[in-house]
Write a protein that holds these residues in place. Sequence first.
Motif, mmCIF file in Angstrom:
data_model
loop_
_atom_site.group_PDB
_atom_site.id
_atom_site.type_symbol
_atom_site.label_atom_id
_atom_site.label_comp_id
_atom_site.label_asym_id
_atom_site.label_seq_id
_atom_site.Cartn_x
_atom_site.Cartn_y
_atom_site.Cartn_z
ATOM 1 N N LYS A 274 30.217 -2.647 25.237
ATOM 2 C CA LYS A 274 29.620 -3.747 25.989
ATOM 3 C C LYS A 274 28.418 -4.323 25.231
ATOM 4 O O LYS A 274 28.299 -5.548 25.080
ATOM 5 C CB LYS A 274 29.161 -3.274 27.368
ATOM 6 C CG LYS A 274 28.605 -4.385 28.240
ATOM 7 C CD LYS A 274 27.702 -3.883 29.355
ATOM 8 C CE LYS A 274 28.370 -2.990 30.341
ATOM 9 N NZ LYS A 274 27.500 -2.729 31.532
ATOM 10 N N THR B 31 22.931 0.279 29.746
ATOM 11 C CA THR B 31 23.279 -1.040 29.221
ATOM 12 C C THR B 31 22.583 -2.167 29.964
ATOM 13 O O THR B 31 22.297 -3.212 29.372
ATOM 14 C CB THR B 31 24.798 -1.271 29.281
ATOM 15 O OG1 THR B 31 25.256 -1.141 30.635
ATOM 16 C CG2 THR B 31 25.548 -0.277 28.414
ATOM 17 N N ASP C 24 31.048 -1.418 35.874
ATOM 18 C CA ASP C 24 30.613 -0.091 35.447
ATOM 19 C C ASP C 24 31.032 1.010 36.415
ATOM 20 O O ASP C 24 30.949 2.191 36.058
ATOM 21 C CB ASP C 24 29.093 -0.047 35.312
ATOM 22 C CG ASP C 24 28.572 -0.828 34.112
ATOM 23 O OD1 ASP C 24 29.391 -1.419 33.387
ATOM 24 O OD2 ASP C 24 27.348 -0.844 33.916
ATOM 25 N N ALA D 165 31.160 -9.655 28.401
ATOM 26 C CA ALA D 165 30.810 -8.332 27.885
ATOM 27 C C ALA D 165 31.027 -7.266 28.947
ATOM 28 O O ALA D 165 31.546 -6.182 28.668
ATOM 29 C CB ALA D 165 29.361 -8.318 27.396
ATOM 30 N N ASN D 166 30.640 -7.576 30.194
ATOM 31 C CA ASN D 166 30.809 -6.620 31.284
ATOM 32 C C ASN D 166 32.266 -6.235 31.494
ATOM 33 O O ASN D 166 32.592 -5.065 31.708
ATOM 34 C CB ASN D 166 30.268 -7.209 32.590
ATOM 35 C CG ASN D 166 28.771 -7.085 32.737
ATOM 36 O OD1 ASN D 166 28.142 -6.220 32.131
ATOM 37 N ND2 ASN D 166 28.188 -7.938 33.555
ATOM 38 N N TYR E 205 34.793 -4.502 27.967
ATOM 39 C CA TYR E 205 34.755 -3.151 27.415
ATOM 40 C C TYR E 205 35.762 -2.227 28.097
ATOM 41 O O TYR E 205 36.257 -1.277 27.474
ATOM 42 C CB TYR E 205 33.343 -2.565 27.473
ATOM 43 C CG TYR E 205 32.930 -2.016 28.819
ATOM 44 C CD1 TYR E 205 33.232 -0.708 29.175
ATOM 45 C CD2 TYR E 205 32.231 -2.800 29.729
ATOM 46 C CE1 TYR E 205 32.852 -0.202 30.411
ATOM 47 C CE2 TYR E 205 31.841 -2.295 30.953
ATOM 48 C CZ TYR E 205 32.164 -0.993 31.290
ATOM 49 O OH TYR E 205 31.787 -0.495 32.510
#
Length: 310
Positions: free
Chosen positions: A21, A70, A103, A182-183, A186
């Motif tokens: 990420k 992160t 996440d 990005a979140n 990954y």
Amino acid sequence: MSADASSIILHQYDISPFSEKVRVVFGIKGLDWFACDEPVIMPKPELVALTGGYRKIPVMQIGADIYCDTQIIIRELERRFPKPSIFTGGDKGLGWGMGLWTDRSFFMAAVAVIFGNAPDAMGEDFKADRTKLMGRPFDTEAMKAGAPLMAEQLRANFGWLEEQLADGRKFLMGEAPGIADANAYYNLAFIRWIVPAAMKSAEAMPHLAAWEKRVTAIGHGNRQEISRDAALDIAKSATSIEVVKADPGEPNGLKPGDKVTVMADDYGRDPIAGELVSSSAQHIALKRSDPRVGDVVVHFPRAGFLVMRS
């Protein structure tokens, strides 16, 4: 180029999904950075010397400032390197909230599918380490039994991304990549690294499949390598740039100089103790000392972390 107190050092390992990420954010911003590879499992003595006990990956170091999780890493990257911004479509607030989805529920679905389909991918030492990290058995047999059900959950998460992209936009918030990409990305990368066959449902979604390729093509910026000892030497010779600052809105009256302990609220709940330097609704910074690195300031986000008076 050699690293110094102004360099971005990411304590990571290559198959760390959460490191991916951050690496995507490096790519979006075109940043120079140094990869400091840490062990996948404990012990991690150099990392613990920096953080005071926080063991999860990644951790970002800039001089004597150490950023754990992160959320706070990306927030600091945006503060220091605002152009191009990771907020590309009116998502300056909700982009952070999206991270709690990707996440937690999205990530846990990915983990269940990965290790349900490849229970021996990481070996017994890894399972024992993750059992200690999670505070409950890392039971790959249970994951194997539940993998068909979790595949349904994973496809539902993929489907949300497909719907967001269905109007033909290149990235989740529009024409430019940002925090939302990005979140989400990954988790796809993590699955593809270990069990690529589990990506069939994503590959059947045309907008999502094309988006994944576009995010992959962003790359990771300009990566160089640094040893753990060299990174710790930089911390020891540097001085934190964090300014002492009280927050009048602190709900429990915390103020600079207070002795506090910080820990994650989900897993990896190792307590980190120190002296409060500054805080806000989204950030808390603690000063602590270690013989190997001297005085450092360790930074955490507030969402997802608990702060207690020592």
